[in-house]
Design a protein around this motif. Structure first.
Motif: not given
Lengths: 373, 373
Positions: A218-219, A252-254, A334-337, A366-368
């Motif tokens: 993430a960082k 985080e989502a990535f 759900k975490m990603i969302g 979006v791309a990530a």
């Protein structure tokens, strides 16, 4: 959401957004090619054979999504930085650092493939074997990969320092540039520790996996590139805070998406054998949640199969079924969302400079995190 | 000549030269300790376990002759640079680069000892074993050593950039600082190639060994540090040319001395097992000259024993006797003497700033090439 993809400035061959005269990806490619050509000449002064190293770096840097350069560049533009080659150079430097990280990471993990091609240590092994050189080919592969990664680290700095950003801009960006490198390497060490000394308690496992995600992904992949660009452009504390929030959530989502793809992804698009993360025994949040909701019998199966380097397709399928049965995959989605929502909210509140930055950063989010990569 | 040793500013415990208020060695030590303490805190933010890395870097940087920092600092002073902490910081950065080079070099060469202590990859192996962690301890040793060396590379740049030298001084010194790093890594790759693909012809072997010496030692250990310091201080082309001549000659003598010590040195002072270079199969100038003057029977013995990792004391003795019988050792001593003469002549013609620089540089030449190290 995929309708936003063409504005990421990442994709070669896609129709370009009217606001971008030239795709960032092409500019980064050109910058890297020209830089590596000059470095190749410098190495050839030591001995012509040394150019073998640059060939491997070119093979590593010619692919990739250019996510980190894009976040740096659009972080800079969003903070009012102008469209300049200096910013593209600084952005391209991140690809050299990423090449170093991948080359050394593949060596550490003994991963033989990278984006469907032989990893750099395997390329050096093949060279040793083709040339019928003396000694152990694996030892030569190690030597080549260590030194090639080292050169990428040194050249990262060289390209960044000579980017053409002013001394003042560099001075503002450098603390974050330094922090990025130290924290990524620390995160990698923590990742190694998490393989050799995995937590027995699923909650502790999830906690450490989230920490690795934070520092190693993430960082590193989103927050730091954004902040390097923004600091160089002289962003105020408020914008830095917004970028930080957007970056950590996007990152985080990535990484959670990457973890899902590491188990369920299609080898044709990931460039890695199906279920490779399971074979490597990665203690991801997905695995932690699975163990948390497993029956004792399921947990026993996970512990038995995870990290088995010879795991076959049936074994991969068994693990996938347990992950789905425990609902861990749904939980990660759900975490990603939720992370994407946080990132969008942060961006919505950002006071960005005039121009395409907002739209491009949304496209990068979006791309990530897209399901198909 | 040894009467000059106390003025090198290198030796802790020796009587100090009246012109030096504080020994450079102590100032470099203090700088490194303070810098590593701050970096340790930054890594602890990732996770407390990451501090294990800094402990290993401290073990590497707490020893060593501080030759490179001394050449940088006195190159700076000789070119009119003032006695400043900024110059000491820049000089100390070279020790971090040297630590990276040694950590990765020991891993590549599978050398288990460094200055009589376990090499860094062996220290990580021992940690893995003590903690009874999972998986292969050698793989963990590799991971730890790769990442620790990487951090040293990143921190080299961090300490150099934040040294306190002005943007202008840094800008003048950076091209040489970059060149040093690229050429050392290229030289290391060439060194690896010379082990796996040794030249059959003794003259070609000597030629490549001299090239490795030039890039891996003479430029790296002496010429480049001098030129970095001198460029930062704004030296003119004439002084840079003199430093270059002095540096290459001193560095050549330094490495030839090191090669002799690698075969004939006392383990008590070298910190390595007797004849270690023979076991590693290093194709040095000493070996090249030996082969050049060998009888066919002697050459056959050299080829058979050199590079045998299990070479015992008798084998070392046999090789030593052949080296002496061919006169190669005498020839190398003559080369060392000639290089020292060239270095002294260059320095004699140098237009140096007022102060102790000339005397200290002469002392450094002695310290770098002394028979007893």
């Amino acid at each position: 959401m995929t309708s936003l993809a063409p504005v990421t400035g990442l994709d070669r061959g896609h129709p370009r957004h009217p606001l971008q005269a030239e795709s960032l990806r092409e500019r980064v490619d050109t910058t890297l090619q020209e830089f590596l050509l000059l470095r190749s000449a410098a190495l050839a002064e030591v001995a012509p054979e040394c150019v073998q190293i640059v060939d491997r770096i070119t093979s590593m840097t010619s692919a990739g999504k250019r996510l980190r350069p894009a976040f740096l560049y659009w972080g800079w533009r969003g903070a009012g930085g102008e469209n300049s080659q200096a910013a593209v150079n600084a952005a391209a430097a991140l690809e050299l650092f990423q090449a170093a990280a991948l080359i050394h990471d593949d060596l550490i993990d003994a991963s033989d493939l990278r984006r469907g091609m032989p990893a750099v240590h395997k390329q050096f092994e093949a060279l040793h074997s083709q040339q019928s050189w003396q000694g152990d080919e694996a030892a030569f592969g190690l030597a080549g990969a260590v030194l090639t990664g080292d050169l990428c680290l040194v050249w990262t700095e060289e390209l960044f320092s000579a980017s053409g950003l002013s001394a003042e801009q560099l001075g503002r960006a450098r603390p974050m540039f330094d922090r990025m490198r130290t924290e990524l390497l620390g995160g990698q060490y923590l990742d190694v520790l998490s393989q050799v000394a995995p937590q027995a308690d699923p909650l502790a496992l999830v906690d450490r996996a989230l920490r690795v995600i934070k520092f190693k992904s993430a960082k590193y992949s989103v927050e730091h590139p954004l902040l390097i660009g923004a600091s160089a452009a002289g962003a105020d504390d408020k914008l830095l805070a917004v970028y930080s929030e957007f970056g950590l959530a996007t990152g985080e989502a990535f990484q959670l998406r990457d973890d899902v793809l590491g188990v369920f992804g299609d080898p044709a698009t990931t460039g890695k054998p199906a279920g490779d993360d399971l074979r490597e025994g990665k203690r991801t949040v997905l695995i932690g949640r699975t163990l948390q909701h497993s029956t004792p019998a399921q947990a026993e199966t996970v512990h038995r199969l995870l990290g088995n380097p010879d795991l076959d397709q049936d074994g991969v399928q068994t693990l996938r079924e347990i992950i789905v049965a425990t609902g861990a995959d749904t939980e990660i989605e759900k975490m990603i969302g939720a992370a994407i929502d946080r990132a969008e909210a942060a961006l919505a509140g950002a006071d960005l400079a005039e121009g395409p930055a907002r739209e491009v950063l949304t496209g990068l989010l979006v791309a990530a995190t897209d399901r198909v990569q």
